[in-house]
Motif scaffolding. Structure first.
Motif, mmCIF file in Angstrom:
data_model
loop_
_atom_site.group_PDB
_atom_site.id
_atom_site.type_symbol
_atom_site.label_atom_id
_atom_site.label_comp_id
_atom_site.label_asym_id
_atom_site.label_seq_id
_atom_site.Cartn_x
_atom_site.Cartn_y
_atom_site.Cartn_z
ATOM 1 N N TYR A 13 12.812 -1.057 -0.678
ATOM 2 C CA TYR A 13 13.120 0.244 -0.067
ATOM 3 C C TYR A 13 14.186 0.985 -0.869
ATOM 4 N N GLY A 14 15.143 0.246 -1.415
ATOM 5 C CA GLY A 14 16.196 0.874 -2.197
ATOM 6 C C GLY A 14 15.646 1.594 -3.411
ATOM 7 N N GLU A 15 14.672 0.983 -4.095
ATOM 8 C CA GLU A 15 14.050 1.640 -5.245
ATOM 9 C C GLU A 15 13.247 2.860 -4.799
ATOM 10 N N CYS A 16 12.581 2.764 -3.650
ATOM 11 C CA CYS A 16 11.842 3.911 -3.127
ATOM 12 C C CYS A 16 12.799 5.058 -2.778
ATOM 13 N N ARG A 17 13.961 4.718 -2.192
ATOM 14 C CA ARG A 17 14.930 5.756 -1.839
ATOM 15 C C ARG A 17 15.500 6.419 -3.086
ATOM 16 N N ARG A 18 15.658 5.651 -4.160
ATOM 17 C CA ARG A 18 16.133 6.234 -5.410
ATOM 18 C C ARG A 18 15.165 7.295 -5.909
ATOM 19 N N LEU A 19 13.865 6.992 -5.785
ATOM 20 C CA LEU A 19 12.843 7.901 -6.299
ATOM 21 C C LEU A 19 12.567 9.051 -5.334
ATOM 22 N N TYR A 20 12.659 8.771 -4.041
ATOM 23 C CA TYR A 20 12.329 9.773 -3.025
ATOM 24 C C TYR A 20 13.468 9.898 -2.008
ATOM 25 N N PRO A 21 14.617 10.404 -2.442
ATOM 26 C CA PRO A 21 15.761 10.484 -1.522
ATOM 27 C C PRO A 21 15.527 11.433 -0.354
ATOM 28 N N ASP A 22 14.585 12.375 -0.516
ATOM 29 C CA ASP A 22 14.309 13.343 0.551
ATOM 30 C C ASP A 22 13.214 12.870 1.493
ATOM 31 N N GLN A 23 12.688 11.628 1.288
ATOM 32 C CA GLN A 23 11.634 11.092 2.162
ATOM 33 C C GLN A 23 12.042 9.708 2.658
ATOM 34 N N PRO A 24 13.079 9.640 3.504
ATOM 35 C CA PRO A 24 13.569 8.327 3.945
ATOM 36 C C PRO A 24 12.599 7.605 4.882
ATOM 37 N N ASN A 25 11.705 8.331 5.524
ATOM 38 C CA ASN A 25 10.769 7.714 6.476
ATOM 39 C C ASN A 25 9.341 8.159 6.182
ATOM 40 N N PRO A 26 8.761 7.668 5.092
ATOM 41 C CA PRO A 26 7.395 8.071 4.748
ATOM 42 C C PRO A 26 6.386 7.476 5.718
ATOM 43 N N LEU A 27 5.188 8.042 5.713
ATOM 44 C CA LEU A 27 4.111 7.417 6.465
ATOM 45 C C LEU A 27 3.798 6.055 5.869
ATOM 46 N N GLN A 28 3.467 5.104 6.727
ATOM 47 C CA GLN A 28 3.106 3.762 6.287
ATOM 48 C C GLN A 28 1.814 3.327 6.963
ATOM 49 N N VAL A 29 1.011 2.580 6.224
ATOM 50 C CA VAL A 29 -0.077 1.816 6.831
ATOM 51 C C VAL A 29 0.462 0.405 7.041
ATOM 52 N N THR A 30 0.445 -0.042 8.276
ATOM 53 C CA THR A 30 1.087 -1.298 8.650
ATOM 54 C C THR A 30 0.063 -2.289 9.184
ATOM 55 N N ALA A 31 0.124 -3.516 8.714
ATOM 56 C CA ALA A 31 -0.725 -4.569 9.264
ATOM 57 C C ALA A 31 -0.284 -4.860 10.699
ATOM 58 N N ILE A 32 -1.209 -4.686 11.648
ATOM 59 C CA ILE A 32 -0.860 -4.906 13.060
ATOM 60 C C ILE A 32 -0.494 -6.366 13.298
ATOM 61 N N VAL A 33 -1.342 -7.264 12.770
ATOM 62 C CA VAL A 33 -1.034 -8.701 12.845
ATOM 63 C C VAL A 33 -0.682 -9.144 11.432
ATOM 64 N N LYS A 34 0.545 -9.523 11.239
ATOM 65 C CA LYS A 34 1.017 -9.881 9.906
ATOM 66 C C LYS A 34 0.274 -11.110 9.378
ATOM 67 N N TYR A 35 0.163 -11.167 8.054
ATOM 68 C CA TYR A 35 -0.556 -12.254 7.389
ATOM 69 C C TYR A 35 0.026 -13.603 7.782
ATOM 70 N N TRP A 36 1.338 -13.675 7.894
ATOM 71 C CA TRP A 36 1.992 -14.943 8.224
ATOM 72 C C TRP A 36 1.854 -15.296 9.699
ATOM 73 N N LEU A 37 1.222 -14.414 10.490
ATOM 74 C CA LEU A 37 0.887 -14.724 11.877
ATOM 75 C C LEU A 37 -0.619 -14.908 12.068
ATOM 76 N N GLY A 38 -1.339 -15.004 10.949
ATOM 77 C CA GLY A 38 -2.775 -15.238 11.009
ATOM 78 C C GLY A 38 -3.622 -14.000 10.811
ATOM 79 N N GLY A 39 -3.015 -12.862 10.498
ATOM 80 C CA GLY A 39 -3.764 -11.640 10.265
ATOM 81 C C GLY A 39 -4.494 -11.669 8.927
ATOM 82 N N PRO A 40 -5.459 -10.753 8.733
ATOM 83 C CA PRO A 40 -6.276 -10.773 7.520
ATOM 84 C C PRO A 40 -5.663 -10.035 6.345
#
Length: 484
Positions: free
Chosen positions: A38-65
């Protein structure tokens, strides 16, 4: 399954580092590996601290795909004066170690790679009037991440990915990918190791084939010179309807000269292939493809597998003398020959498959062999011969449907167990074939129609009786049977 939502990236003020004194909420919300990227992303995009994200609903480490926890999507304004158009910039989170607690990746120290050592990025040209980034690139990145997690093979700059389908499931000509360093994202040192950023670049079929026949870096450099085909930052335009060779026919001359001068740095592929020893009956207990103890077929040993991997790595050294490593190589830590080693120690399955001690598997000289390839793999034989063997190198086909491999070697390759006196040799299920320059030229003449595979019907057979060698090009279904 994934959902689209604004990110909750930490702001400029860093939260307490997770540890005994850190509040549990911070440790779970902002794990240090995630926070470092996130720190590297903030360096590049200081004006976009909360970008849109596609998020895995069930994380891989919880058995998600989905192996990637998140894919962040930023709006990049580009630089019109430098022929860099406005575009969407996608950045993955999950191929590196985000958590440091072994839930996904084994912690190996701060000096080496974090997790697989890289995250993926992608730059997609923004269409006029587009107010939000398309989400299909996130699924594309998940697909590549699944391959990495399942195979434990990593990517590096210059690699190519044969996708055989429009990247966005449209009618686009952009159907394959090359990989390169992201032009803006800098490597990040996290508490769990170093993370670099590899950018996906969409390419046409003709550009992929040129990358295979020459090298990926060369084609990437050509793409950078054509603004509509990528430009300096290699931005993918799914609406591009022409290849770089149609846009500028002189570029084909540069590729042809590069192939003639450099050959190909593609040293091997995973493929649908098989081989038979025609010098012994198929029912022989020591058949080349299934040396058995009891009823268990012998699989490629860890040492065989490591030698094949080292063969592929050393194939990238286009300016050095080609050498096949010894049967018992030392494992390497970190980056070696421009490609990090796989994290798998062997291809042995977790089942009860019998393992024969490597020292007990003798190298056998064969009198006559039959090589079998599907159409896609067979189309690469001229590349193997012209781009590799005529330049004194080697090329390996590793079967994706069975535990076997075929390595073609030239007379200039040291360390091979195939020799001019015994050009066909097998170490268990790994076959090496040594071809002289004269025979390579003869094969290229006879295999000329492989460069236009749409013009012949399967199955197709080629035979050189004086050399006791036969090559068959077969339908895919043949390789789906248990015998292969």
């Amino acid at each position: 399954m994934a959902e689209l939502r604004p990110s909750v990236a930490p702001g400029p003020a860093a939260p307490p580092a997770p540890g005994p004194s850190a509040p549990p909420a911070f440790a779970s919300l902002f794990p240090p590996g995630l926070h470092a990227i996130y720190g590297e992303c903030r360096r590049l995009y200081p004006d976009q601290p909360n970008p849109l994200q596609v998020t895995a609903i069930v994380k891989y480490w919880l058995g998600g795909p989905d192996p990637l926890d998140y894919v962040s999507m930023y709006r990049n304004m580009g630089s019109p004066s430098a022929n860099i158009p406005e575009h969407w910039h996608y950045i993955s989170f999950g191929l590196s170690d985000l958590y440091g607690d072994s839930r996904v990746h084994e912690f190996t120290g701060t000096d080496g790679p974090s997790g697989f050592g890289f995250e993926l990025t992608f730059r997609l040209k923004r269409e006029t009037g587009e107010s939000a980034p398309p989400t299909w690139p996130a699924e594309l990145m998940q697909g590549l991440a699944r391959y990495v997690f399942q195979s434990e093979n990593t990517f590096c700059s210059g690699d190519h990915v044969s996708w055989h389908s429009p990247l966005d499931n449209s009618e686009s000509r952009i159907q394959h990918m090359l990989l390169t360093e992201d032009p803006q994202m800098q490597p990040v040192q996290t508490p769990f190791g170093v993370v670099t950023f590899l950018q996906i670049v969409g390419v046409c079929t003709e550009e992929l084939h040129s990358a295979q026949q020459w090298n990926g870096q060369g084609i990437l450099e050509l793409l950078r010179t054509v603004p509509v085909a990528g430009g300096p930052w290699l931005i993918t335009d799914m609406r591009r309807g022409e290849t770089i060779f149609e846009i500028d026919p002189h570029l084909q001359e540069r590729v042809d000269k590069g192939i003639e001068t450099d050959g190909s740095n593609l040293s091997g592929v995973s493929a649908k292939c098989a081989w038979d020893d025609l010098s012994r009956p198929p029912e022989d207990d020591e058949d080349s493809r299934s040396i058995c103890i009891g009823t268990q077929p012998r699989r490629l040993s860890g040492k065989d597998t490591e030698q094949i991997r080292e063969t592929l790595r050393r194939g990238l050294e286009i300016n050095s003398k080609p050498v096949l490593p010894p049967i018992n190589p030392q494992r390497h830590n970190g980056l070696t020959h421009d490609r990090p080693p796989s994290r798998k120690d062997s291809l042995e399955s977790d089942s009860s498959t019998a393992v024969i001690p490597h020292e007990l598997i003798r190298t056998r000289q064969l009198e006559s062999v039959h090589l079998k390839f599907n159409q896609e793999s067979g189309a690469l034989i001229p590349l193997c011969l012209r781009g590799r063997l005529l330049h004194g190198r080697h090329f390996t086909y590793k079967s994706i449907t069975g535990d076997m491999a075929i390595t073609f070697v030239s007379t200039g390759v040291e360390g091979a167990f195939a020799t001019e006196e015994h050009p066909y040799a097998a170490h268990g299920p790994w076959l090496q074939i040594l071809l002289t320059e004269e025979f390579v030229e003869k094969m290229l003449e006879d295999l000329e129609d492989l460069t236009s595979p749409e013009e012949f019907k399967l199955p197709k057979e080629y035979s050189w009786p004086e050399k006791k060698l036969k090559v068959s090009i077969l339908p895919d279904v043949v390789f789906d049977s248990p015998l292969h």
